[in-house]
Every structure is written in structure tokens, then in C-alpha cells.
Design a protein around this motif. Structure first.
Motif, PDB file in Angstrom:
ATOM      1  N   THR A 160       0.830  -1.206   0.000  1.00  0.00           N
ATOM      2  CA  THR A 160       0.000   0.000   0.000  1.00  0.00           C
ATOM      3  C   THR A 160       0.861   1.251   0.000  1.00  0.00           C
ATOM      4  N   GLU A 161       1.939   1.250   0.773  1.00  0.00           N
ATOM      5  CA  GLU A 161       2.882   2.367   0.748  1.00  0.00           C
ATOM      6  C   GLU A 161       3.436   2.560  -0.658  1.00  0.00           C
ATOM      7  N   ALA A 162       3.806   1.462  -1.309  1.00  0.00           N
ATOM      8  CA  ALA A 162       4.362   1.549  -2.660  1.00  0.00           C
ATOM      9  C   ALA A 162       3.359   2.151  -3.634  1.00  0.00           C
ATOM     10  N   LEU A 163       2.112   1.710  -3.566  1.00  0.00           N
ATOM     11  CA  LEU A 163       1.093   2.221  -4.476  1.00  0.00           C
ATOM     12  C   LEU A 163       0.816   3.703  -4.244  1.00  0.00           C
ATOM     13  N   ASN A 164       0.765   4.107  -2.991  1.00  0.00           N
ATOM     14  CA  ASN A 164       0.519   5.516  -2.685  1.00  0.00           C
ATOM     15  C   ASN A 164       1.679   6.402  -3.130  1.00  0.00           C
ATOM     16  N   ARG A 165       2.897   5.943  -2.890  1.00  0.00           N
ATOM     17  CA  ARG A 165       4.058   6.725  -3.317  1.00  0.00           C
ATOM     18  C   ARG A 165       4.168   6.760  -4.839  1.00  0.00           C
ATOM     19  N   LEU A 166       3.810   5.660  -5.491  1.00  0.00           N
ATOM     20  CA  LEU A 166       3.811   5.655  -6.946  1.00  0.00           C
ATOM     21  C   LEU A 166       2.796   6.656  -7.479  1.00  0.00           C
ATOM     22  N   GLN A 167       1.626   6.692  -6.867  1.00  0.00           N
ATOM     23  CA  GLN A 167       0.597   7.646  -7.275  1.00  0.00           C
ATOM     24  C   GLN A 167       1.111   9.086  -7.159  1.00  0.00           C
ATOM     25  N   ASP A 168       1.939   9.340  -6.146  1.00  0.00           N
ATOM     26  CA  ASP A 168       2.478  10.682  -5.912  1.00  0.00           C
ATOM     27  C   ASP A 168       3.788  10.934  -6.651  1.00  0.00           C
ATOM     28  N   GLY A 169       4.265   9.946  -7.404  1.00  0.00           N
ATOM     29  CA  GLY A 169       5.515  10.097  -8.143  1.00  0.00           C
ATOM     30  C   GLY A 169       6.748  10.096  -7.275  1.00  0.00           C
ATOM     31  N   LYS A 170       6.677   9.456  -6.114  1.00  0.00           N
ATOM     32  CA  LYS A 170       7.789   9.474  -5.175  1.00  0.00           C
ATOM     33  C   LYS A 170       8.565   8.160  -5.216  1.00  0.00           C
ATOM     34  N   VAL A 171       9.127   7.859  -6.372  1.00  0.00           N
ATOM     35  CA  VAL A 171       9.961   6.668  -6.523  1.00  0.00           C
ATOM     36  C   VAL A 171      10.941   6.909  -7.660  1.00  0.00           C
ATOM     37  N   ARG A 172      12.177   6.441  -7.471  1.00  0.00           N
ATOM     38  CA  ARG A 172      13.181   6.483  -8.520  1.00  0.00           C
ATOM     39  C   ARG A 172      13.845   5.114  -8.573  1.00  0.00           C
ATOM     40  N   TYR A 173      13.416   4.213  -9.530  1.00  0.00           N
ATOM     41  CA  TYR A 173      12.405   4.527 -10.517  1.00  0.00           C
ATOM     42  C   TYR A 173      11.320   3.468 -10.553  1.00  0.00           C
ATOM     43  N   ARG A 174      11.501   2.376  -9.869  1.00  0.00           N
ATOM     44  CA  ARG A 174      10.502   1.309  -9.893  1.00  0.00           C
ATOM     45  C   ARG A 174      10.494   0.624  -8.537  1.00  0.00           C
ATOM     46  N   PHE A 175       9.304   0.518  -7.951  1.00  0.00           N
ATOM     47  CA  PHE A 175       9.174  -0.285  -6.741  1.00  0.00           C
ATOM     48  C   PHE A 175       9.141  -1.757  -7.121  1.00  0.00           C
ATOM     49  N   VAL A 176       9.802  -2.558  -6.307  1.00  0.00           N
ATOM     50  CA  VAL A 176       9.747  -4.007  -6.449  1.00  0.00           C
ATOM     51  C   VAL A 176       9.438  -4.594  -5.079  1.00  0.00           C
ATOM     52  N   LEU A 177       8.475  -5.499  -5.058  1.00  0.00           N
ATOM     53  CA  LEU A 177       8.073  -6.149  -3.813  1.00  0.00           C
ATOM     54  C   LEU A 177       8.831  -7.450  -3.619  1.00  0.00           C
ATOM     55  N   ASP A 178       9.395  -7.618  -2.443  1.00  0.00           N
ATOM     56  CA  ASP A 178      10.004  -8.881  -2.039  1.00  0.00           C
ATOM     57  C   ASP A 178       8.901  -9.729  -1.427  1.00  0.00           C
ATOM     58  N   MET A 179       8.529 -10.812  -2.120  1.00  0.00           N
ATOM     59  CA  MET A 179       7.358 -11.587  -1.717  1.00  0.00           C
ATOM     60  C   MET A 179       7.650 -12.605  -0.623  1.00  0.00           C
ATOM     61  N   SER A 180       8.899 -12.692  -0.155  1.00  0.00           N
ATOM     62  CA  SER A 180       9.250 -13.733   0.811  1.00  0.00           C
ATOM     63  C   SER A 180       8.528 -13.574   2.138  1.00  0.00           C
ATOM     64  N   ASP A 181       8.083 -12.348   2.464  1.00  0.00           N
ATOM     65  CA  ASP A 181       7.408 -12.172   3.751  1.00  0.00           C
ATOM     66  C   ASP A 181       6.029 -12.819   3.758  1.00  0.00           C
ATOM     67  N   LEU A 182       5.522 -13.237   2.599  1.00  0.00           N
ATOM     68  CA  LEU A 182       4.236 -13.962   2.589  1.00  0.00           C
ATOM     69  C   LEU A 182       4.378 -15.364   3.183  1.00  0.00           C
ATOM     70  N   ASP A 183       5.637 -15.816   3.364  1.00  0.00           N
ATOM     71  CA  ASP A 183       5.839 -17.118   4.010  1.00  0.00           C
ATOM     72  C   ASP A 183       5.612 -17.042   5.509  1.00  0.00           C
ATOM     73  N   ARG A 184       5.722 -15.828   6.055  1.00  0.00           N
ATOM     74  CA  ARG A 184       5.628 -15.685   7.502  1.00  0.00           C
ATOM     75  C   ARG A 184       4.169 -15.583   7.935  1.00  0.00           C
ATOM     76  N   PRO A 185       3.865 -15.975   9.169  1.00  0.00           N
ATOM     77  CA  PRO A 185       2.487 -15.857   9.652  1.00  0.00           C
ATOM     78  C   PRO A 185       2.011 -14.416   9.632  1.00  0.00           C
ATOM     79  N   ARG A 186       0.722 -14.250   9.468  1.00  0.00           N
ATOM     80  CA  ARG A 186       0.125 -12.916   9.477  1.00  0.00           C
ATOM     81  C   ARG A 186       0.406 -12.231  10.804  1.00  0.00           C
TER      82      ARG A 186
END
Length: 353
Positions: free
Chosen positions: A326-352
Motif C-alpha cells: 500500500t505504501e508503494a502504491l501511494n508513493r507511486l501515485q504521488d511520483g515518489k519513486v526512482r524509478y521502480r518499486f519491487v516487492l520482495d514476496m518472501s514475507d508472505l511465508d511468515r504468519p500474518r
């Protein structure tokens, strides 16, 4: 069915929720991929907000269509991959395979419509595809590509959408040494356009409304930055470029860009597919061409990956844990990234949490 965890949007909200989703059991020519890194594309925002048409089932939309990962299982008929192979996957995961476009490796123009990595209806079982903001993805092996050695898997993920989106119009225009290319907008798409065009031998200019990225342009390979808010600079650029890649996602006028094209020059709009075109007379003055392009087929994608491996080209990325989507999407909407956000999906292995 297989299950995996994912980040899902409901009711056009960028506040994505962690959910458990189903993936199909492997068909004979399928591979299962553990998603390691997934880029955050502006198209994801368009889809979440309903700006571009995407299907979703009753549970919502899982975005994500540029990712790298590792093969974890393979169907009985798979010959190109084995468990443990690193792979890269982009915006398409199937097509009819029989039309003229599919036969030449341009599955992105499939006459029956290609199957998108998310938001499309599978013609076999009627389910809606869910994207790679998830820990596992299942797809036909034809639409996965070996990840070349030497390319960082996080920085390579955006090549599978942003990279190929830039590559196709560059190749279609025959860009090479002596070509003059302008990149309108220096963002997730544009910065890769600069790198690719420069590596092809072109003289590259960045077109920007502000000078905020004036230092970035030459560092990426551009000869310079032209301020589109400076009337003098714009006037001097009339008839200057052979190709302009318009990566701007916001609404804007195309006429000023057309005036910068040389004889037989091309304006390729790749950032906003919903723009209204100019009057035809604006194309007639100089035999100019207005085109649009989106993603690419298997043939062009393989060529692009090989070129990037040869020239050491990847995206400039900021890697975040997938829980920060959500932080990535909001910052992308505001143009606050140089130049591409990438999500590390490994944290989906951990419990909620």
C-alpha cells in the motif's frame, strides 16, 4: 487446487489485504513458480482504480504482472524448465496460439485476445487470473522466460513489463546508431527507455516539465534533458527527433510532441492508452506517425532479455517487503519513486502479523 497467499484489492482500494487464493492444479504444459520479486507498475494503479478494464471475481483483484522467481513444479509435458530454474514472467500468460499474431511471436496482439497475468478470463476453465502480488503463480511454460545469468532478480523483474514496453517501439522504429530518440517522462518506463535506446546507439534526450531529474538523465545514458516548460528549448527542438517514446501516465496534449518529430518521425504513446489523438493534419506535416504500444510477445521479450543481459541493463529499483504494497502504491501515485518499486514476496511465508 493449490493455495498461496496474495495481496488483494477490493472496491478499487489501494489498501490491499493479505488473503489466501487458489491456483489451478498443473496442466501438462504448466509450471509453478515461487514468486520472489514483483514490480509495481502504474498499470496496477490503473486497474485497481478501474481506469483500465480488468475483470475480477467476487473476492477482488490481485495485481502484479512483472516478476521473477523459481520453478517449483513442472507438468508432464514441460521440456524447457526444471525445478529450481530461475525464471522471469511478464504481462501475458496465454494466447490462442493459432492466429497470425501468435504464429510470429506477437501474442500481445492475439486476435482472440491474450490472457493477461491478472484480470483476464481463462478460456479453459473460465476463472479470472490473479496476479503476482502473491507467493506462487501457475502458467504455461511458453510464457515464462529463463532469467539470464548476471541479471539481479529484483532489478530484472520490471524488464518484463516496463522493459519490453520500451523495447518493442524502439525495435519497430529501427533505432540504432545515428538515431535521435526522446523519452517524454522519466519514470519507471522512461528510465528504462533511456537505458535501452542509449545501448542501441541512439542519441537520447529526456523531455521533462521540471529540472528535478536533470542529473539523472546523463547518468542513465541520455545526452541531456529538455524542459518542455521552456518555450525557447521547445522551439529549438522542432523537427529534431526520429522517435519520441511518450511514457507520461497523466492526461496531456500530444501536439507539442508531434512538432518535435523529424520527417517520417514516430510518436509512440506507451504511458496512457486512453488519450485522445490529434487532428490528422498534424501528422501530415512531415509524414509523421502516431502509434501506441503495450507490452510485447514472447519473441520480442526473449530478444529484450538477451540484450539486457549482454549490456547489463536492469531497472533502478527500490525493494520493499510485500507487506508495504500500500505504501508503494501511494508513493507511486504521488511520483515518489526512482524509478521502480519491487516487492520482495518472501514475507508472505511468515504468519500474518
Amino acid at each position: 487446487m493449490r493455495t498461496t497467499f496474495a495481496w488483494q484489492s477490493t472496491d478499487n482500494r489501494v489498501e490491499l489485504e493479505r488473503v489466501e487464493i487458489e491456483r489451478r492444479d498443473l496442466r501438462a504444459d504448466d509450471i509453478a513458480v515461487r514468486v520472489e520479486f514483483c514490480g509495481v507498475c502504474h498499470s496496477d494503479l490503473h486497474a485497481i482504480h478501474g481506469v483500465t478494464p480488468h475483470m475480477s471475481d467476487d473476492s477482488g483483484l490481485v495485481p502484479g504482472h512483472e516478476f521473477t522467481g523459481t520453478v517449483t513444479a513442472a507438468g508432464a509435458a514441460v521440456t524447457g524448465f526444471a525445478v529450481g530454474d530461475p525464471v522471469a514472467v511478464g504481462t501475458l500468460v496465454d494466447s490462442c496460439g493459432e492466429c497470425a499474431m501468435c504464429e510470429v511471436g506477437q501474442e500481445n496482439f492475439c486476435h482472440l485476445g491474450p490472457l493477461g497475468t491478472y484480470g483476464s478470463k481463462d478460456r479453459v476453465d473460465g476463472t479470472i487470473t490473479k496476479g503476482a502480488y502473491s507467493r506462487e503463480y501457475v502458467l504455461r511454460e511458453k510464457f515464462a522466460h529463463p532469467l539470464p545469468k548476471g541479471l539481479d532478480p529484483a532489478a530484472a523483474a520490471p524488464l518484463m513489463c516496463a522493459g519490453i514496453t520500451m523495447w518493442e517501439p524502439l525495435r519497430a522504429a529501427g533505432i540504432g546508431p545515428g538515431s535521435r530518440v526522446a523519452i517524454a517522462g522519466l519514470g519507471g518506463l522512461g528510465h528504462l527507455g533511456v537505458k535501452l535506446a542509449a545501448a542501441l546507439g541512439a542519441e537520447v534526450t529526456v523531455l521533462s516539465r521540471t529540472a528535478d531529474k536533470a542529473a539523472d538523465a546523463p547518468a542513465l545514458g541520455a545526452a541531456g534533458l529538455l524542459l518542455t516548460t521552456d518555450e525557447g528549448q521547445v522551439r529549438q527542438a522542432r523537427g529534431r527527433f526520429d522517435l519520441i517514446l511518450d511514457t507520461i501516465s497523466a492526461d496531456h496534449e500530444l501536439s507539442p510532441l508531434l512538432r518535435m518529430l523529424a520527417l517520417d518521425g514516430t510518436l509512440s504513446v506507451v504511458g496512457n492508452p486512453l488519450l485522445t489523438g490529434p487532428r490528422l493534419i498534424e501528422l501530415a506535416a512531415g509524414r509523421k506517425k502516431l502509434t501506441a504500444s503495450g507490452t510485447g510477445g514472447t519473441t520480442g521479450t526473449a530478444e529484450m532479455l538477451a540484450f539486457c543481459a549482454e549490456h547489463g541493463i536492469t531497472a533502478d529499483v527500490e525493494v520493499l517487503p510485500s507487506s508495504s504494497v500500500t505504501e508503494a502504491l501511494n508513493r507511486l501515485q504521488d511520483g515518489k519513486v526512482r524509478y521502480r518499486f519491487v516487492l520482495d514476496m518472501s514475507d508472505l511465508d511468515r504468519p500474518r502479523e
